[in-house]
Design a protein around this motif. Sequence first.
Motif, PDB file in Angstrom:
ATOM      1  N   GLU A  11     -41.606  35.747  13.633  1.00 15.50           N
ATOM      2  CA  GLU A  11     -42.772  35.845  12.924  1.00 15.50           C
ATOM      3  C   GLU A  11     -43.264  34.687  12.104  1.00 15.50           C
ATOM      4  N   LYS A  12     -42.191  33.878  11.583  1.00 11.07           N
ATOM      5  CA  LYS A  12     -42.696  32.630  10.930  1.00 11.07           C
ATOM      6  C   LYS A  12     -43.115  31.611  11.769  1.00 11.07           C
ATOM      7  N   GLY A  13     -42.806  31.471  12.933  1.00 10.63           N
ATOM      8  CA  GLY A  13     -43.274  30.525  13.935  1.00 10.63           C
ATOM      9  C   GLY A  13     -44.904  30.850  14.046  1.00 10.63           C
ATOM     10  N   LEU A  14     -45.062  32.138  14.474  1.00  8.92           N
ATOM     11  CA  LEU A  14     -46.449  32.626  14.839  1.00  8.92           C
ATOM     12  C   LEU A  14     -47.314  32.216  13.769  1.00  8.92           C
ATOM     13  N   ASN A  15     -46.813  32.732  12.430  1.00  2.00           N
ATOM     14  CA  ASN A  15     -47.814  32.766  11.278  1.00  2.00           C
ATOM     15  C   ASN A  15     -48.198  31.114  11.049  1.00  2.00           C
ATOM     16  N   ILE A  16     -47.133  30.037  11.397  1.00  2.00           N
ATOM     17  CA  ILE A  16     -47.317  28.588  11.450  1.00  2.00           C
ATOM     18  C   ILE A  16     -48.388  28.262  12.533  1.00  2.00           C
ATOM     19  N   ALA A  17     -48.240  28.980  13.476  1.00  2.00           N
ATOM     20  CA  ALA A  17     -48.970  28.715  14.780  1.00  2.00           C
ATOM     21  C   ALA A  17     -50.365  29.135  14.335  1.00  2.00           C
ATOM     22  N   GLU A  18     -50.537  30.385  13.904  1.00  3.75           N
ATOM     23  CA  GLU A  18     -51.927  30.748  13.510  1.00  3.75           C
ATOM     24  C   GLU A  18     -52.644  29.968  12.388  1.00  3.75           C
ATOM     25  N   LYS A  19     -51.971  29.562  11.485  1.00  2.00           N
ATOM     26  CA  LYS A  19     -52.401  28.675  10.347  1.00  2.00           C
ATOM     27  C   LYS A  19     -53.048  27.462  10.984  1.00  2.00           C
ATOM     28  N   GLU A  20     -52.135  26.875  11.963  1.00  2.00           N
ATOM     29  CA  GLU A  20     -52.858  25.517  12.578  1.00  2.00           C
ATOM     30  C   GLU A  20     -53.949  25.730  13.487  1.00  2.00           C
ATOM     31  N   LEU A  21     -54.146  26.926  14.183  1.00  2.00           N
ATOM     32  CA  LEU A  21     -55.170  27.156  14.993  1.00  2.00           C
ATOM     33  C   LEU A  21     -56.476  27.461  14.051  1.00  2.00           C
ATOM     34  N   LEU A  22     -56.084  28.130  12.758  1.00  2.42           N
ATOM     35  CA  LEU A  22     -57.237  28.176  11.900  1.00  2.42           C
ATOM     36  C   LEU A  22     -57.835  26.918  11.474  1.00  2.42           C
ATOM     37  N   ILE A  23     -56.939  25.937  11.067  1.00  3.61           N
ATOM     38  CA  ILE A  23     -57.282  24.583  10.470  1.00  3.61           C
ATOM     39  C   ILE A  23     -58.022  23.972  11.498  1.00  3.61           C
ATOM     40  N   ASP A  24     -57.536  23.848  12.718  1.00  8.71           N
ATOM     41  CA  ASP A  24     -58.008  23.063  13.771  1.00  8.71           C
ATOM     42  C   ASP A  24     -59.396  23.492  14.154  1.00  8.71           C
ATOM     43  N   ALA A  25     -59.596  24.947  14.144  1.00 10.20           N
ATOM     44  CA  ALA A  25     -61.020  25.553  14.592  1.00 10.20           C
ATOM     45  C   ALA A  25     -61.850  25.002  13.459  1.00 10.20           C
ATOM     46  N   LEU A  26     -61.582  25.115  11.992  1.00  8.13           N
ATOM     47  CA  LEU A  26     -62.428  24.651  11.088  1.00  8.13           C
ATOM     48  C   LEU A  26     -62.563  23.376  10.878  1.00  8.13           C
ATOM     49  N   ARG A  27     -61.655  22.372  11.309  1.00  4.33           N
ATOM     50  CA  ARG A  27     -62.243  20.987  11.350  1.00  4.33           C
ATOM     51  C   ARG A  27     -63.123  20.758  12.248  1.00  4.33           C
ATOM     52  N   ARG A  28     -62.958  21.351  13.791  1.00  2.00           N
ATOM     53  CA  ARG A  28     -63.957  21.286  15.014  1.00  2.00           C
ATOM     54  C   ARG A  28     -65.254  21.743  14.513  1.00  2.00           C
ATOM     55  N   ALA A  29     -65.238  22.930  13.498  1.00  2.00           N
ATOM     56  CA  ALA A  29     -66.669  23.505  13.125  1.00  2.00           C
ATOM     57  C   ALA A  29     -67.138  22.767  11.807  1.00  2.00           C
ATOM     58  N   LYS A  30     -66.355  21.678  11.378  1.00  2.00           N
ATOM     59  CA  LYS A  30     -66.711  20.775  10.263  1.00  2.00           C
ATOM     60  C   LYS A  30     -66.908  21.951   8.894  1.00  2.00           C
ATOM     61  N   GLY A  31     -66.108  22.996   9.002  1.00  2.00           N
ATOM     62  CA  GLY A  31     -65.861  23.862   7.730  1.00  2.00           C
ATOM     63  C   GLY A  31     -66.580  24.769   7.875  1.00  2.00           C
ATOM     64  N   ASN A  32     -67.412  25.030   8.850  1.00  2.00           N
ATOM     65  CA  ASN A  32     -68.302  26.214   9.102  1.00  2.00           C
ATOM     66  C   ASN A  32     -67.383  27.324   9.451  1.00  2.00           C
ATOM     67  N   LYS A  33     -67.292  28.365   8.854  1.00  2.00           N
ATOM     68  CA  LYS A  33     -66.246  29.342   9.019  1.00  2.00           C
ATOM     69  C   LYS A  33     -66.684  30.203  10.290  1.00  2.00           C
ATOM     70  N   ALA A  34     -68.182  30.648  10.172  1.00  2.00           N
ATOM     71  CA  ALA A  34     -68.543  31.445  11.189  1.00  2.00           C
ATOM     72  C   ALA A  34     -68.564  30.864  12.653  1.00  2.00           C
TER      73      ALA A  34
END
Length: 80
Positions: free
Chosen positions: A23-46
């Motif tokens: 569960e901890k590993g999945l949470n870390i991976a999910e958080k990293e994916l969120l941050i990566d997607a936000l960086r690629r989207a230049k902060g645009n959440k949608a």
Amino acid sequence: MQTKIDVSRCIDVNRSDEQNKLEKGLNIAEKELLIDALRRAKGNKALAAKILGIHRSLMYKKLTKHGLDGEALSLELKTE
């Protein structure tokens, strides 16, 4: 007619270390994916939600879950 449910059988309060690690590993991976997607989207959440293939409202729930709302998100996006 009422049915009684034994909650102790529904919830495993004695989770194993392996389950906790998973569960901890999945949470870390999910958080990293969120941050990566936000960086690629230049902060645009949608747009980040679209990149991840999830609904925008789910994106906001996940950001809140991982403490990535507000100023904490700005700091995460600035690092790297």
